[in-house]
Design an enzyme around this catalytic site. Structure first.
Site, mmCIF file in Angstrom:
data_model
loop_
_atom_site.group_PDB
_atom_site.id
_atom_site.type_symbol
_atom_site.label_atom_id
_atom_site.label_comp_id
_atom_site.label_asym_id
_atom_site.label_seq_id
_atom_site.Cartn_x
_atom_site.Cartn_y
_atom_site.Cartn_z
ATOM 1 N N GLU A 55 0.856 -1.193 0.000
ATOM 2 C CA GLU A 55 0.000 0.000 0.000
ATOM 3 C C GLU A 55 0.896 1.250 0.000
ATOM 4 O O GLU A 55 1.907 1.295 0.713
ATOM 5 C CB GLU A 55 -0.845 -0.039 1.290
ATOM 6 N N LYS A 126 -9.148 2.855 -2.380
ATOM 7 C CA LYS A 126 -9.464 2.224 -1.084
ATOM 8 C C LYS A 126 -10.789 2.729 -0.518
ATOM 9 O O LYS A 126 -10.980 3.945 -0.350
ATOM 10 C CB LYS A 126 -8.319 2.497 -0.102
ATOM 11 N N CYS A 159 -5.405 -3.020 2.266
ATOM 12 C CA CYS A 159 -5.212 -3.129 3.711
ATOM 13 C C CYS A 159 -6.514 -3.196 4.501
ATOM 14 O O CYS A 159 -7.170 -4.212 4.508
ATOM 15 C CB CYS A 159 -4.302 -2.004 4.203
HETATM 16 C C1 ACM Z 1 -4.253 0.062 6.998
HETATM 17 O O1 ACM Z 1 -5.306 0.074 6.404
HETATM 18 N N1 ACM Z 1 -3.122 0.519 6.470
HETATM 19 C C2 ACM Z 1 -4.170 -0.521 8.344
#
Ligand code: ACM
Length: 191
Positions: A55, A126, A159
């Protein structure tokens, strides 16, 4: 996994013979070119069909201000990170899923680009932002997507999306055979 390629010994459908991996490293915050140099230097030696990177691996993760996010975010697919990854994917004939801060109009997204031997494939923004990410990024508006890369159907989430079962469930219902999951796992139960 069912796709094209060698027949599967366990079922009647075809099975792709794929080399899938990830490259985990520690991006230097704000050092986009150096981070990309490292990715390209390493993956130029890799023999893989699909590689997943972390990420926000182009920029580093730990943003402390909106100005930093604006300065380091890039348009997709025409920004330097996506273009460099496209070059690499074409040269190495691999599909790459990589996290970067994306600029879309006045908004910044915590995104993952998908690129392959034929160029840009797609971008996932995201959905479930984590903790201070909510201060700097806009929640994604792409939804959970699945792309057919020939040897498999792949989906992407980033993530903290993992925390919400509907993310993986949606990708599975859309036909994903592999879920690519760029992460910066900072929670104690996620290491
Ligand atoms: C995250 O979403 N980087 C914990």
């Amino acid at each position: 996994m069912n796709g094209q390629g060698r027949p599967c010994p366990f079922c009647s459908e075809g099975m792709a013979n794929m080399r899938v991996g990830f490259y985990q490293f520690t991006p230097l915050f704000g050092e986009v070119s150096r981070n990309l140099d490292r990715v390209v230097g390493t993956l130029d030696q890799a023999d893989a069909d699909l590689i997943v990177l972390p990420e926000l691996c182009a920029s580093g993760y730990q943003f402390v201000s909106q100005q930093e996010v604006v300065r380091l975010s890039e348009p997709v697919p025409n920004g330097p990170t996506t273009q460099r990854l496209i070059d690499l994917a074409k040269r190495r004939r691999m599909t790459i899923v990589a996290g970067l801060p994306e600029r879309g109009g006045s908004a910044c997204y915590n995104s993952a680009v998908v690129v392959g031997p034929s160029g840009f494939i797609g971008c996932y923004r995201k959905t479930h932002l984590f903790f201070e990410e909510t201060l700097f990024f806009t929640p994604g508006d792409t939804g959970f997507q699945v792309w057919d890369i020939g040897s498999a159907k792949i989906g992407a989430m980033i993530c903290f999306d993992w925390y919400y079962p509907e993310a993986a469930r949606t990708l599975a219902l859309k036909g994903a055979e592999i879920i690519c999951h760029p992460s910066n796992l900072i929670l104690p139960n996620c290491s």
